[in-house]
Motif scaffolding. Sequence first.
Motif, PDB file in Angstrom:
ATOM      1  N   GLU A 382       0.837  -1.202   0.000  1.00 44.95           N
ATOM      2  CA  GLU A 382       0.000   0.000   0.000  1.00 44.95           C
ATOM      3  C   GLU A 382       0.871   1.249   0.000  1.00 44.95           C
ATOM      4  O   GLU A 382       0.578   2.246  -0.657  1.00 44.95           O
ATOM      5  CB  GLU A 382      -0.919   0.016   1.220  1.00 44.95           C
ATOM      6  CG  GLU A 382      -2.035  -1.013   1.203  1.00 44.95           C
ATOM      7  CD  GLU A 382      -3.172  -0.667   0.243  1.00 44.95           C
ATOM      8  OE1 GLU A 382      -3.127   0.419  -0.376  1.00 44.95           O
ATOM      9  OE2 GLU A 382      -4.089  -1.500   0.113  1.00 44.95           O
ATOM     10  N   LYS A 383       1.990   1.179   0.720  1.00 43.79           N
ATOM     11  CA  LYS A 383       2.885   2.326   0.822  1.00 43.79           C
ATOM     12  C   LYS A 383       3.881   2.378  -0.327  1.00 43.79           C
ATOM     13  O   LYS A 383       4.190   3.455  -0.851  1.00 43.79           O
ATOM     14  CB  LYS A 383       3.631   2.270   2.149  1.00 43.79           C
ATOM     15  CG  LYS A 383       4.602   3.419   2.361  1.00 43.79           C
ATOM     16  CD  LYS A 383       5.303   3.292   3.709  1.00 43.79           C
ATOM     17  CE  LYS A 383       6.294   4.431   3.919  1.00 43.79           C
ATOM     18  NZ  LYS A 383       7.004   4.314   5.225  1.00 43.79           N
ATOM     19  N   GLY A 384       4.393   1.214  -0.743  1.00 41.70           N
ATOM     20  CA  GLY A 384       5.525   1.189  -1.654  1.00 41.70           C
ATOM     21  C   GLY A 384       5.193   0.951  -3.113  1.00 41.70           C
ATOM     22  O   GLY A 384       6.094   0.967  -3.953  1.00 41.70           O
ATOM     23  N   VAL A 393      -8.505   3.594 -12.537  1.00 41.66           N
ATOM     24  CA  VAL A 393      -8.406   2.153 -12.278  1.00 41.66           C
ATOM     25  C   VAL A 393      -7.444   1.928 -11.125  1.00 41.66           C
ATOM     26  O   VAL A 393      -6.355   2.502 -11.103  1.00 41.66           O
ATOM     27  CB  VAL A 393      -7.906   1.378 -13.518  1.00 41.66           C
ATOM     28  CG1 VAL A 393      -7.779  -0.112 -13.199  1.00 41.66           C
ATOM     29  CG2 VAL A 393      -8.829   1.592 -14.700  1.00 41.66           C
ATOM     30  N   SER A 394      -7.846   1.087 -10.181  1.00 43.51           N
ATOM     31  CA  SER A 394      -6.955   0.698  -9.095  1.00 43.51           C
ATOM     32  C   SER A 394      -7.030  -0.807  -8.915  1.00 43.51           C
ATOM     33  O   SER A 394      -8.119  -1.402  -9.005  1.00 43.51           O
ATOM     34  CB  SER A 394      -7.353   1.399  -7.781  1.00 43.51           C
ATOM     35  OG  SER A 394      -7.155   2.797  -7.873  1.00 43.51           O
ATOM     36  N   LEU A 395      -5.887  -1.417  -8.649  1.00 39.16           N
ATOM     37  CA  LEU A 395      -5.831  -2.854  -8.424  1.00 39.16           C
ATOM     38  C   LEU A 395      -5.753  -3.103  -6.918  1.00 39.16           C
ATOM     39  O   LEU A 395      -4.835  -2.607  -6.252  1.00 39.16           O
ATOM     40  CB  LEU A 395      -4.606  -3.460  -9.117  1.00 39.16           C
ATOM     41  CG  LEU A 395      -4.547  -3.286 -10.635  1.00 39.16           C
ATOM     42  CD1 LEU A 395      -3.247  -3.867 -11.181  1.00 39.16           C
ATOM     43  CD2 LEU A 395      -5.750  -3.952 -11.294  1.00 39.16           C
ATOM     44  N   PRO A 396      -6.699  -3.854  -6.345  1.00 38.20           N
ATOM     45  CA  PRO A 396      -6.688  -4.114  -4.904  1.00 38.20           C
ATOM     46  C   PRO A 396      -5.439  -4.896  -4.496  1.00 38.20           C
ATOM     47  O   PRO A 396      -5.091  -5.900  -5.129  1.00 38.20           O
ATOM     48  CB  PRO A 396      -7.959  -4.942  -4.678  1.00 38.20           C
ATOM     49  CG  PRO A 396      -8.799  -4.748  -5.900  1.00 38.20           C
ATOM     50  CD  PRO A 396      -7.845  -4.500  -7.024  1.00 38.20           C
ATOM     51  N   VAL A 397      -4.785  -4.458  -3.457  1.00 35.41           N
ATOM     52  CA  VAL A 397      -3.547  -5.100  -3.022  1.00 35.41           C
ATOM     53  C   VAL A 397      -3.735  -6.580  -2.707  1.00 35.41           C
ATOM     54  O   VAL A 397      -2.909  -7.413  -3.111  1.00 35.41           O
ATOM     55  CB  VAL A 397      -2.936  -4.332  -1.838  1.00 35.41           C
ATOM     56  CG1 VAL A 397      -1.871  -5.170  -1.119  1.00 35.41           C
ATOM     57  CG2 VAL A 397      -2.329  -3.021  -2.323  1.00 35.41           C
ATOM     58  N   ALA A 419       8.886  -7.949  -6.713  1.00 35.38           N
ATOM     59  CA  ALA A 419       8.384  -8.233  -8.058  1.00 35.38           C
ATOM     60  C   ALA A 419       7.281  -7.250  -8.444  1.00 35.38           C
ATOM     61  O   ALA A 419       7.279  -6.700  -9.551  1.00 35.38           O
ATOM     62  CB  ALA A 419       7.866  -9.669  -8.133  1.00 35.38           C
ATOM     63  N   VAL A 420       6.342  -7.001  -7.545  1.00 39.46           N
ATOM     64  CA  VAL A 420       5.234  -6.085  -7.838  1.00 39.46           C
ATOM     65  C   VAL A 420       5.754  -4.676  -8.054  1.00 39.46           C
ATOM     66  O   VAL A 420       5.355  -3.986  -9.006  1.00 39.46           O
ATOM     67  CB  VAL A 420       4.196  -6.114  -6.702  1.00 39.46           C
ATOM     68  CG1 VAL A 420       3.154  -5.005  -6.899  1.00 39.46           C
ATOM     69  CG2 VAL A 420       3.497  -7.469  -6.638  1.00 39.46           C
TER      70      VAL A 420
END
Length: 564
Positions: A382-384, A393-397, A419-420
């Motif tokens: 969420e922070k990084g 558009v947002s992808l849920p963590v 990786a993310v």
Amino acid sequence: MNRRDVLRGAAVVGAARLLPIPGALLAEPKSPAVVAATTAGKVRGYAAGDGISAFKGIPYGLDTAQTRFAAPRPPKAWTNIRECSEWAPRAPQTVGARPEYESSKSREEAANRPGYHLPPDEGPQSEDCLHLNVWTPGLRDHKKRPVMFYIHGGAFANGTANAALYDGTRLARRGDVVVVTVNHRLNSFGYAYFAELLPGQGFEDSGNAGQLDLVLALQWVRDNIAEFGGDPSRVMIFGQSGGGAKCATLMAQPPAKGLFHRVLSMSGQQVLGVQPLHATQRAAILLKNLGLDASNVAEAAKELRAATMEQIQAATRGAGYFGPVKDGRSLPVDPFDPTDPQLSTDIPMVLGNTHDETRVLIGGGQPALFDLTWETLPAALEKGAPFLKSPSVSLPVPEVIAHYREWNPTYSASDVFFAVTTDSRSWRGEVIEAERRAADPRAQPHTWVYQLNWKSGVDNGKWGAPHTLDIPLAFDNTALSPGMVGTTPADQARAQQMADIVSGMYIAFAHTGNPNTAQLPKWPTFSVDKRPTLILDLPPRIEDDPRGRERKYLGQVPYVQPGT
């Protein structure tokens, strides 16, 4: 530092077996002296060993204190022979940057530092920073060697070519090429945009002064490189991180057209320039931090020119990102949006990245990220990983984590984090640039993509293939970079194997405009259907669409160029 006495490798395009290079090469006395003539006067360099002549700190531009926030000018001519055997000053750095950007360390201290690290930057900071360095196998011998013109990283904020890491001796010898490295203005000195805040005061080019420094350096190459045994019609610009972004920007700049003939970008892309509105807002903060009133244009311009270098450095901190501005002058369009730069469709281009960019970019300053658990991973992402979100558009963590665990079942929580963040932050720009080159029928036939998977030996492989790892491989300087590749004999032997392959590929590209060599599998040009990518590892291989699932998934979020 131990080296093998003789390094054997296929030196492409006419160069034969590598010859012995003394382990203490950089510590040897800089003699005998060698002299070359430039358009501004004669310069004295030194014999770097193994038939290479080196010149450090050749002026290509006037002291920028005299051209502050304006386009650079050529240096004043000199009559005596100018000594050019030591690093000249580097550009003013951003206050609060990484320590290695702000102060030189001894090589011994740097070599013994724990963890992954680059050799130290060297030389004092000064606005008199427009200098370049040259390594050549032959002066005035009319051999017309390719020129490998390197632009350093550090985003647009910091960095220098003044480091052992960028020593061009081995590369020049291995490939029979002329190596040039360059310093130029950075941060607000190179990219603060005062054209709209202070009109009519000579600041029209302030938003791209750093890029125009690079143009002037390339003009110096055009006008002088034949003296150093180089061919001004075969100039390859290459750069890592911010250096790659500067290369991409030069591809869209009319003043740079015709000055370079191949481009190789290493983990550095520039899809968009800064919009004038945003650039003006940041320049206004800079003026405010200096205590200057923009409403009194003439007085503010006078005080801006009178400020000390240190005052401007201090005022730059907190003013935000400074990078190339889409100013309608030297950068009339965004470099890679909505298409590839139309000025450069005929120029061969190689785009590369490393598999684990953020293990150094983020993890280098936050060691706790290597000890994440599945419980602490969501908060860290969420922070990084801000690039997982956009206004549309947002992808849920939790969903992101679930996908990455499914696709990479052996990954730890820290592996997923890196990786993310690598895929969403550092890789997206390269994907876009490669796709836009491939979509252009004039550019696609000479566009190649690579990915460095070979892992550093530092800390038992903890860093993977991080940001910057391709630099010592490209320059064939692994023995000078134990903090990057590893210190054990086994680490050094593996690194030299990889350097033989990588530097050979770079040299081939400089010579011919095609990076294929006998050490590589047949490397096709990039296309959007198969996405063939050279995986640089031992042994190298071709892989179609590596990380394809990740690419498609993250591609749902509109890309935003950092800082723009």
